[in-house]
Design an enzyme around this catalytic site. Structure first.
Site, mmCIF file in Angstrom:
data_model
loop_
_atom_site.group_PDB
_atom_site.id
_atom_site.type_symbol
_atom_site.label_atom_id
_atom_site.label_comp_id
_atom_site.label_asym_id
_atom_site.label_seq_id
_atom_site.Cartn_x
_atom_site.Cartn_y
_atom_site.Cartn_z
ATOM 1 N N ARG A 1 -9.444 -0.680 7.189
ATOM 2 C CA ARG A 1 -10.375 0.235 6.526
ATOM 3 C C ARG A 1 -10.811 1.371 7.441
ATOM 4 N NH1 ARG A 1 -14.044 -1.404 1.657
ATOM 5 N NH2 ARG A 1 -14.569 0.648 0.927
ATOM 6 N N CYS A 2 -9.818 1.994 8.066
ATOM 7 C CA CYS A 2 -10.140 3.194 8.838
ATOM 8 C C CYS A 2 -8.852 3.957 9.010
ATOM 9 C CB CYS A 2 -10.704 2.852 10.209
ATOM 10 S SG CYS A 2 -9.505 2.144 11.318
ATOM 11 N N GLU B 1 -13.170 4.970 3.986
ATOM 12 C CA GLU B 1 -13.242 4.298 5.273
ATOM 13 C C GLU B 1 -14.433 4.719 6.106
ATOM 14 O OE1 GLU B 1 -9.305 5.458 6.159
ATOM 15 O OE2 GLU B 1 -8.452 3.641 5.302
ATOM 16 N N GLN C 1 0.838 -1.204 0.000
ATOM 17 C CA GLN C 1 0.000 0.000 0.000
ATOM 18 C C GLN C 1 0.873 1.254 0.000
ATOM 19 O OE1 GLN C 1 -3.124 -2.096 2.972
ATOM 20 N NE2 GLN C 1 -3.581 0.053 2.625
#
Lengths: 287, 806
Positions: free
Chosen positions: B384-385, B760, B237
């Site tokens: 996902r945050c 997110e 990522q």
């Protein structure tokens, strides 16, 4: 998740398959749809040195009517069952149950023979076959024999299959016209084994239950016939008290393992609820 | 002008710029199976590596015997910690300031920890080799419960830390203690609680789960001995960060390291950090002189690389009896597993958990976080945050519902009463953040009106009465959630990773024919950057998005960026893209002025070119300007049309949203039915509404999974029991509810295009909405708080404990 090495065999007849199994002994495993065996091999929990693929044996596949009996070849896939008009007409509970097995991709490969022969308590077909009064044709080095489904299961993954034997077909009497049926399966998601499931086949006469058979999936190390529960409803109109009694009688013979689906107490509780719901639904459609 | 002259609307539409539901350009290859993922990469002579892993959660490793493994045909090498010590790589730094074993060095600290790396000519041989490596273990008592980590008699996990009473984030209180992080005014907050008319206190746990992307972590490392260059293809990522980390720990000059992140099949925070597999594959390539591939399987992914959460949040709110909040006090016990392998900005041991005051005007607050080690896999990453933001949102949103219940107030009303008001922005929170913008009341009221909230409450009251009369076994819950996120890490004054400021970057090159390439420091894992980045440029410079190719992930060609996670791409890289485009535009304006023979101040930008003010027929399109940039620039100007921008954001952005979940639960089986889910998101300026909707759908599905069953669970002796998708809840389309999406638009005042980030939000807002729905359903039976996950059996147990089931 990478299997070890193995030799692959593809016999063209049951006799050849039996001979291979007999000659190769414990290191050999028959391969049907592969949806139980292959994952076990990927985890190296199963490490057969020889796989005997049954897909090359033409006469192991197919659904036919033999008088009042339905005969299904072991290599008939769950998808074949779902696509069969004969099954939909004569044994709709089999259609209903096949639809609750895994997912469409698995059903294209998974076979009824593999499902019933593996002795996996999570599989749906064994309890259903017991409910339908099915028997299994086993063919081995000393010939063929028929074993009732109810006598086949001895423990988790332990069955009446003798070394060298292959389950080649299942057969059961088609349920009588107007029978009521239901397969109630509680699962966490598509593709899951049952937290608990119940199969019911019954007939009604004069507003009362005339006959009833109840099978249970994944609440014991083997599939179960809930005979006391079934007897409790025969002769009744399935009033709430009877339903409760039947659920309690069914729960009483359950001994599920605690797992991520829930603790023992929960699995027994919902097992009883599956029985209740299957009975109610079966009665509603019986004529 | 004639009938065939395109209208302004047609010219705008032709650009497919910001606001357009442009179809995703990457889907052309993805839907045809033509993506190029790491596992698609096959280099000549490539070898395969795989791990021997520990069956024990805590044990001393007394012997590793590889003699039989080396006899397996195809097995070339077995790498152990002893091998790695020769190149000083037995341990590696984590992004959180801790160190982590690459391979077991004397002991193992969690089940499935990497013990040895078997290198072979193919994956099958590698696994055959694994089964022949004999490892002798001496089991040690496992520490599983984080609440027992700092007991006097707790087992010593990290022998490397014995006697070190200070870590990367200050003093340590116990050998299993990692850090204590405190924010806020303790005295003022304690005083608020002393004076409080009403207060609540609850231990709210956010269980351990896992990002579980469809594609697991993997890499191919190829070391060229002649050139001394290392090429790494990997599921990264943040490829540039990986390059810098490799340069620092492997002592290879950074320009001789080529990191390439090809197509990535989902990341969700799983692919930010560095894992033993990367190091071992690189070392194996250096040792063997051949490329080495490492591909994690599903069990390894779930049990060894980067879990998320495991936050246990004791939460107190002080309030007046009419429901005005006066203070917030939170203590978090954070279970990081065997190593602190968080992927937070380096100075933030608990990420941005101090956003825990949420959307509410708390006059004072105090937060303390204690991080501890246990015998579990290391982490925890931001699934996902933004960093620990979903934990914070869950904490405050559950706590507000608990307060509403205590006050006998409607939870939506309580929120409306305590929201930060629109005129208070920019708002300085009690725990130190400056919220850039928001209009919470409008969003909340829109949610309530659109869903018919009042009618739903009425229906719930009727259902409860029917339940009490024995007419139904279903109970109905309404889950209200109003979240404020903090995303876009981040300003250099707040954030860095290993000393590198968290800017992002874009380089745009326009070609003579009016097409161009944009290279960006972010890295899409499915977010659709190739589509949306081109849309920003299209609107900014008036070139159709179809004529802009977006490239990310190759550290040799992309400008240095900090990568994609924490919803930072649009707030940071998106801003860099707009700023680079504006540099292009500024030069284009000078060229247009020269060609149109006017002063550049006499020009105005008009959709796809420059027009002379007052002389509408005098117009030069951007396409023509691109051509002119390569043959007739003004005297003294360099030819070409290129720009680079590195953007250091002045602040974070603060997306928010109002969610409602309507759920029915059958108390007899615990089976739930999400009857309705409404999600209103405000992410500021909306670049591609279709992609936003897709992001919301995906994030809500993950939130649904987490709240309703997705869990990494250990038994009491440290065995991980959720190692496959059989038991780790991954919903299919069948289980996934239908999503209703909606929006308001409150642009960020400091972002060049006003955008805030959205990927997110649905996870952050969704988890409390689901959990509040379950808790709301049970509240009338007397429950105060039921911990997640809310899977069937736990719902049944809740009903049973409350006396609703015999």
């Amino acid at each position: 998740m990478i299997p070890g090495s193995f030799s692959y065999h593809r016999p063209a007849s049951v006799a050849d398959a039996v001979k291979l199994l007999t000659d190769l002994g414990e290191d050999a495993r028959p391969l049907a749809g592969g949806h139980s065996l292959v994952p076990m091999m990927k985890l190296r929990l199963a490490t057969p040195a020889h796989l005997i693929d049954l897909h090359g044996i033409a006469n192991l596949k197919g659904i036919r009517r033999d008088g009042t009996n339905l005969v299904i070849g072991a290599m008939t896939t769950q998808h074949d069952l779902l696509a069969s008009d004969e099954i939909a007409r004569s044994a709709p509970i089999l259609h209903e149950t096949a639809l609750l097995i895994a997912d469409p991709q698995v059903r294209y490969r998974g076979t009824i023979g593999g499902n019933v022969a593996n002795g996996d308590p999570g599989n749906d077909m064994p309890a259903l076959m017991m409910t339908l009064g099915a028997s299994y044709r086993l063919e081995g080095p000393s010939g063929a024999r028929d074993v009732p489904a109810a006598d086949f299961y001895q423990g988790a993954y332990f069955t009446a299959l003798e070394p060298g034997e292959i389950l080649t077909s299942v057969s059961f009497p088609a349920p009588v016209a107007g029978h009521g049926y239901a397969y109630e399966k509680l699962k966490r998601k598509v593709g899951d084994y049952a937290t608990a499931a119940a199969a019911v086949v019954l007939t009604m006469a004069g507003g009362k239950v005339a006959s009833c058979v109840i099978g249970l999936t994944n609440v014991h190390e083997t599939p179960l016939l809930a005979t006391d529960a079934a007897n409790a409803v025969i002769g009744t109109s399935l009033d709430p008290a009877t339903l409760k009694k039947a659920a309690a009688a069914a729960s009483a013979i359950m001994s599920p393992a605690a797992d991520a689906r829930g603790p023992v107490e929960y699995r027994k509780h919902v097992g009883g609820i599956m029985v209740t719901r299957a009975l109610q639904r079966a009665v509603a459609i019986a004529k | 002008m004639n009938d065939l002259t395109p209208t302004r609307e047609q010219r705008t539409a032709a650009l497919e710029g910001m606001g357009c539901k442009r179809k995703r350009v990457e889907d052309i290859r993805f839907t045809q199976g033509r993506g190029n993922y790491v596992d698609d990469i096959k280099l000549p002579g490539m070898l395969h590596g795989d791990f021997v892993r520990s069956p024990h959660p805590h044990a001393r490793v007394t012997k590793i015997d590889d003699s039989e493994a080396l006899k397996v045909p195809g097995v070339l090498a077995v790498i152990t910690a002893e091998t790695l010590k020769t190149v000083n790589l037995a341990w590696m730094p984590t992004l959180a300031g801790d160190v982590q074993m690459v391979l077991a060095d004397g002991k193992v600290l969690f089940q499935n920890q990497e013990v040895a790396f078997v290198v072979a000519t193919d994956r099958y041989a590698a696994d055959d080799g694994i089964n022949k490596v004999i490892v002798e273990y001496e089991p040690l008592p496992p520490l599983v419960d984080p609440f027992k980590a700092m007991d006097a008699d707790a087992p010593v996990l990290r022998e490397d830390l014995v006697g070190k009473m200070s870590g990367a984030h200050g003093p340590r209180k116990h050998n299993n203690h990692i850090f204590e992080w405190m924010v806020g005014d303790k005295d003022l907050t304690d005083a608020a609680f002393r004076k409080a008319e009403v207060s609540i206190k609850e231990m709210i746990s956010y269980h351990r789960t896992h990002p579980s992307p469809l594609e697991t972590c993997q890499c191919v490392c190829s070391f060229d001995k002649i050139k001394g260059e290392l090429t790494i293809y990997g599921t990264f990522q943040a490829p540039h960060v990986i390059r810098t980390v490799v340069a620092l720990i492997a002592k290879i000059p950074e320009h001789k390291i080529h990191v390439i992140a090809p197509d990535i099949g989902g990341g969700f925070g799983n692919k930010v950090g560095a894992y033993p597999g990367y190091i071992c594959a690189a070392v194996a390539s250096i040792v063997t002189g051949k490329p080495v591939k490492w591909v994690e399987d599903r069990i390894e992914n779930l049990t060894a690389t980067s879990f998320a959460r495991d936050y246990h949040m004791t939460t107190e709110i002080a309030a007046t009896k009419d429901g005005k909040v006066t203070g917030l006090r939170v203590h978090v016990l954070a279970d990081h597993g065997a190593f602190d392998a968080c992927a937070d900005p380096s100075k933030w041991p608990a990420g941005f958990f101090n956003i825990v005051t949420g959307s509410y005007d708390f006059p004072t607050a105090h937060l303390a976080v204690d991080g501890v080690y246990t015998n579990k896999a290391p982490g925890g990453v931001a699934y996902r945050c933004s960093f620990r933001v979903t934990e914070a949102a869950y904490c405050i949103e559950r706590a507000m519902d608990i307060l509403a219940q205590k006050l006998n107030m409607d939870p939506a009303e309580l929120r409306l009463k305590n929201f930060i008001k629109p005129e208070q922005f920019p708002y300085h929170s009690a725990l130190g953040w400056e919220y850039d913008s928001g209009d919470y009341h409008t969003a909340m009221r829109k949610m309530m009106e659109t869903t018919g909230y009042a009618a739903l409450r009425k229906e719930q009251a009727e259902k409860r009465a029917a339940f009490a009369r024995g007419e139904t076994r279903d109970i109905m819950g309404l889950g209200v959630s109003f979240f404020t996120e903090i995303v876009g890490a981040g300003p250099s004054k707040n954030c860095d990773i290993l000393g590198i400021a968290m800017f992002d970057s874009c380089e745009i090159r326009m070609h003579p024919t009016g097409a161009g390439i944009a290279r960006v420091g972010s890295k899409s894992q499915g977010q659709g950057h190739e589509t949306t980045w081109a849309q920003i440029i299209a609107t900014e410079i008036g070139i159709p998005a179809d004529n802009i190719m977006v490239e990310e992930g190759n550290t040799d060609t992309a400008p240095y960026g900090l990568g994609t996670y924490g919803s930072r791409s649009t707030p940071v890289a998106g801003a860099a893209i707009a700023m680079a485009a504006r540099k292009i535009k500024a030069k284009a304006q000078m060229i247009a002025a020269y060609k149109l023979e006017v002063h550049e101040d006499d020009l105005e930008f008009d959709i796809d070119g420059f027009r002379v003010r007052g002389l509408p027929e005098k117009f030069m399109s951007m396409k023509d300007i691109c051509w002119a940039a390569y043959n007739s620039v003004p005297p003294g100007m360099e030819p070409g049309l290129e720009a680079v921008s590195y953007y250091d954001p002045p602040n974070m952005t603060y997306p928010f949203g109002a969610y409602l979940c309507v759920m029915d639960i059958d108390v007899d089986t615990g089976v739930y039915n999400v009857r309705r889910f409404y999600a209103l998101d405000d992410c500021g300026t909306r670049i591609n509404p279709m992609i936003i909707e897709g992001q919301i759908h995906g994030g809500l599905t993950e939130a649904f999974a987490i709240a309703m069953g997705q869990e990494i669970r250990y038994d009491e002796v440290g065995n991980v029991v959720t190692g496959s998708f059989m038991d780790f809840f991954m919903p299919t389309a069948v289980e996934t509810p239908h999503w209703e999406t909606d929006f308001t638009v409150t642009p960020s005042p400091h972002h060049p295009i006003g955008a805030k980030g959205v990927g997110e939000s649905p996870n952050v807002g969704g988890v409390p909405a689901f959990s509040n729905a379950v808790n709301d359903a049970f509240s009338f039976l007397g429950s105060k708080h039921i911990q997640m996950p809310h899977d069937f059996w736990r719902n049944w147990k809740a009903a049973k404990d409350l006396g609703a089931v015999a």
